[in-house]
Design an enzyme around this catalytic site. Structure first.
Site, PDB file in Angstrom:
ATOM      1  N   ASP A 267       0.893  -1.146   0.000  1.00  0.00           N
ATOM      2  CA  ASP A 267       0.000   0.000   0.000  1.00  0.00           C
ATOM      3  C   ASP A 267       0.940   1.206   0.000  1.00  0.00           C
ATOM      4  O   ASP A 267       2.148   1.074   0.220  1.00  0.00           O
ATOM      5  CB  ASP A 267      -0.923  -0.014   1.225  1.00  0.00           C
ATOM      6  CG  ASP A 267      -2.100   0.943   1.039  1.00  0.00           C
ATOM      7  OD1 ASP A 267      -3.120   0.790   1.725  1.00  0.00           O
ATOM      8  OD2 ASP A 267      -2.002   1.836   0.169  1.00  0.00           O
TER       9      ASP A 267
HETATM   10  C1  GLC Z   1      -4.111   4.651  -0.106  1.00  0.00           C
HETATM   11  C2  GLC Z   1      -5.040   3.455   0.058  1.00  0.00           C
HETATM   12  C3  GLC Z   1      -4.988   2.513  -1.099  1.00  0.00           C
HETATM   13  C4  GLC Z   1      -4.737   3.313  -2.370  1.00  0.00           C
HETATM   14  C5  GLC Z   1      -3.321   3.836  -2.283  1.00  0.00           C
HETATM   15  C6  GLC Z   1      -2.951   4.714  -3.483  1.00  0.00           C
HETATM   16  O1  GLC Z   1      -3.538   4.991   1.109  1.00  0.00           O
HETATM   17  O2  GLC Z   1      -4.934   2.717   1.266  1.00  0.00           O
HETATM   18  O3  GLC Z   1      -6.242   1.826  -1.147  1.00  0.00           O
HETATM   19  O4  GLC Z   1      -4.875   2.486  -3.521  1.00  0.00           O
HETATM   20  O5  GLC Z   1      -3.092   4.553  -1.076  1.00  0.00           O
HETATM   21  O6  GLC Z   1      -3.718   5.864  -3.495  1.00  0.00           O
END
Ligand code: GLC
Length: 751
Positions: A267
């Protein structure tokens, strides 16, 4: 000396070979089939320097990871989000003003799950893939498939269900549809990311049985049945280790037991340790700059950049770990639009908007109706539409799942479009949202401290709402019928992203109380007009005991996407017969839920999933708790009868047949749900578990025989001590119904 020589040889060798390699490569790219050419991948990896490999396993910008220009390997391009392709950010963290990125804004995940329609799941993914391809992306960061453990989680709207089987079934179609377009799915967030409070650090304390029976199955399904090309790790820890580089989750289960051959993407900023990321299965590190200076990112300082290179060069970590990551990334590139031509994409075409409409039509749930609905246009001269949510737009709010919608039909617009000139529609806002700090959990999950300034703001807002309420009641008194549109809001006008949000990423709710004085407003509208229908938006339920008993009709519309207003109007006036079914239990207060009454939510440093496998109806039904609306429940404008249940056992597969008849006077759909009850298990088990479903559309008077197969897994449980799946011989009751609490037919079977 050795190293330099080695590099020289590689370099020289690389230069000569790379030329022909790239040519051969080009031809491969043109003719690349879905069969990934492993030999080509191996030869590419053998040509790469360590620097080039390291460059591929971490971000090169906000939404790209590194390529190798020398070898014709492009960057990998990611984009959010689960229900629409996000704004164009380019290489930074700010949407590019005026960029041509308007797109199809589909209903949110929980609305898709509420359709219980696997084909719509496929079409949903297909639309996303087609639009992501047109925008030049390779990986779409969805679906969100975390289990809805508590109704307070700010991101429940992005997810699918409290039940792992329904989640998996709906996600597999989505993944197949998406990847058919050549866009990699990235189901997220693996695993047990079921709250937003303290999400970067919270340590989930959980049993292996609960992981395998509740929190893993949908991830297994999208890998084994959906063939997902990537998976996203989660921020939280599980039993002391960060999930993004978790030895048990990644090495033993995902890449081991399930045989996942794709890419584990972190993430954004979920990698927290170089050594662990290298050996415990993280393949690409993204977004670390978000916890540093994200406007001046230094990608070489990422955990899986220079620090990783040093560990390899010092011999502390074997380079084979990096080679495996690069191989997986190249495999994804070959499979996807990164290195294979999957034809042109399309964006904002009518077919895509039609899918958005269909998902809204089939996912909106009619929960109460004493006969008021469907409303009859020809019996109404003046229709009052009341409520801020009748005109609020949601697409661009809610966090990373934001979508630059080409348009968004609000409930008021949908109703006005349908009424045309036949009915006078009058509108009153009824209430204005405001940011009440005391309504939010702070990092420890306690009520945030409320500043004096905010106290004053809230007092002003409340008195302004008194005035708005008065105007609304006057309208209700003179109208022939009233449609109230309220509920949660996704995001909060004027507040910075992640602050002041009532249903969005980075925040959880403190409770399920209806906000902004809506409870009193609903009560007074009901008193003012006997023909009032309630429509609520939101990623989960609200407390209902103070307004539902006196309400005649209640429709839950989640966040129904760009055609949501159209679908709401069509259902209210009977153009469409609702067929949505709840993918989560609607009880009253959050304290009714086992994550609060038995387990912890949101915890403090650690969060104890003490409720274990008893999540949602597995808890409410087993303990026969009072609730408002059960899992799988949803009303229709027609009547459906279940009959003629028949079981056929071949080896350990049970074929469940039942006849469904539309005994009403209009077409409609029903979701035949099959639950398994183990009569005398040797371990504690829920009273029933959903193990099959089929949605059937029937004309008035039509009958159909539905067949649902239950395999061995449908009867198995994960043994808490043996730590493996067990199918115990014994007597099972097969239950067929249209909610977890409305079982129409049962038969026992000895296995
Ligand atoms: C965010 C989210 C994830 C998302 C990523 C990119 O913090 O947790 O679901 O795809 O970062 O934006």
């Amino acid at each position: 000396m050795k190293n330099i020589l080695l590099i020289l040889i590689t370099f020289t060798y690389g230069i000569t070979l790379s030329a022909c390699e790239v040519n051969q490569y080009e031809s491969d790219r043109a003719s690349a089939t879905s069969e990934v050419s492993e030999a080509n991948i191996d030869s590419l990896v053998s040509l790469m320097t360590l620097d080039e490999k390291i460059g591929m396993i971490h971000a090169s910008s906000s939404f790209t990871s590194g390529g190798v220009p020398r070898l014709g390997i492009p960057e990998l391009v990611f984009s959010d989000g689960p229900h629409g392709v996000r704004h164009e950010h380019g290489r930074g963290w700010h949407a590019i003003e005026g960029y041509d990125d308007r797109s199809t804004y589909l209903p949110v995940g929980i609305n898709l799950a509420s359709t219980w329609n696997r084909d719509l799941g496929y079409q949903f993914g297909e639309v996303l893939g087609n639009e992501a391809k047109e925008r030049g992306k390779n990986v779409l960061l969805g679906p969100g498939i975390n289990i809805i453990r508590s109704p307070l989680n700010g991101r429940n709207f992005e997810y699918l269900s409290e039940d792992p089987y329904l989640t998996g079934e709906m996600a597999v179609g989505y993944v197949l549809g998406l990847q058919e377009q050549g866009i990699a799915a990235c189901p997220k967030h693996y695993a047990a990311n079921n709250q937003e409070t303290d999400r970067h650090n919270i340590d989930v304390i959980i049993s292996k049985r609960a992981l395998h029976e509740i929190y893993f199955p949908a991830f297994r399904d999208v890998v084994v049945d959906g063939g997902a090309w990537s998976i996203m790790g989660a921020y939280n820890k599980i039993n002391g280790q960060y999930t993004t580089h978790h030895e048990y989750l990644n090495n033993e289960i995902l890449k081991g037991k399930w045989g996942f051959d794709g890419v584990v993407v972190s993430d954004w900023a979920s990698v927290k340790d170089t050594r662990e990321a290298l050996i415990y299965g993280t393949d690409i590190e993204m977004g670390t700059e978000l916890l540093r200076d994200f406007d001046n990112p230094v990608y070489e300082e990422f955990y899986m950049a220079n620090p990783a290179k040093e560990m390899i060069e010092s011999g502390e970590i074997d380079e084979k770990y990096v080679d495996d990551k690069v191989r997986r990334i190249l495999r994804l590139m070959y499979r996807s639009t990164a290195l294979t031509d999957h034809g042109p994409g399309q964006r904002n075409v009518e077919e895509h908007q039609q899918v958005a409409l269909e998902v809204a039509r089939e996912g909106i749930v009619l929960l109460k109706n004493d006969g008021l609905l469907p409303l009859a246009k020809n019996e109404i001269e003046t229709l009052a539409v009341i409520g801020h949510n009748a005109t609020r737009k949601y697409a661009e709010r809610g966090g990373s799942s934001q979508v630059p919608a080409l348009y968004e039909i609000t409930p008021l617009e949908g109703i006005e479009n349908l009424m045309g000139d036949d009915v006078e529609v009058i509108y009153a806002e009824g209430y204005e949202p405001y940011y009440d700090e005391s309504l939010f959990a702070d990092i420890t999950g306690d009520a945030a401290s409320q500043s004096r300034e905010n106290v004053r703001e809230v007092e002003l807002a409340r008195s302004a709402n008194e005035q708005l309420m008065q105007e609304a009641i006057e309208l209700a008194e003179l109208a022939d019928a009233v449609i109230f549109v309220g509920g949660w809001i996704k995001g909060h006008e004027g507040m910075p992203w992640g602050e002041g949000t009532y249903d969005a990423e980075a925040r959880d709710k403190l409770n399920l109380k209806l906000i902004f004085g809506q409870e009193e407003l609903i009560q007074r509208i009901n008193e003012a007009n006997d023909n009032t229908a309630i429509v609520l938006m939101g990623g989960s339920n609200v407390e209902m005991e103070n307004w539902l008993p006196d309400s005649r009709a209640y429709l839950h519309a989640w966040y129904p996407g760009m055609e949501g207003g159209t679908a709401i109007a069509e259902i209210l006036f009977g153009e469409v017969n609702p067929s949505g079914k709840l993918p989560m239990t609607f009880s009253n207060a959050h304290t009714d839920y086992p994550s609060h009454s038995i387990g912890e939510f949101p915890g403090d440093g650690t969060v104890d999933y003490a409720e274990d496998i008893y999540v949602g109806y597995r808890y409410f039904d087993t303990h026969d708790r009072d609730i408002f609306f059960p899992f799988g429940f949803g009303l229709s404008y027609t009547t459906i009868e279940f009959s003629d249940m028949d079981l056929t056992v071949n080896d350990d597969v049970v074929l469940v047949q039942s006849t469904i008849t539309n005994t009403g006077d209009r077409e409609g759909a029903e979701v035949v749900q099959v639950y398994v009850h183990h009569k005398d298990p040797s371990v504690d088990r829920p009273i029933r578990e959903l193990k099959g479903f089929e949605k059937v559309h029937l004309d008035a008077g039509e009958s159909v025989t539905v067949e649902i197969e239950l395999d061995e897994m449908a009867f198995s449980y994960f043994h808490p001590d043996q730590l493996e799946w067990v199918m115990e011989p014994g007597e099972y009751q097969i239950q067929v119904g249209n909610s977890s609490r409305d079982i129409k037919l049962t038969q026992n079977v000895e296995l």
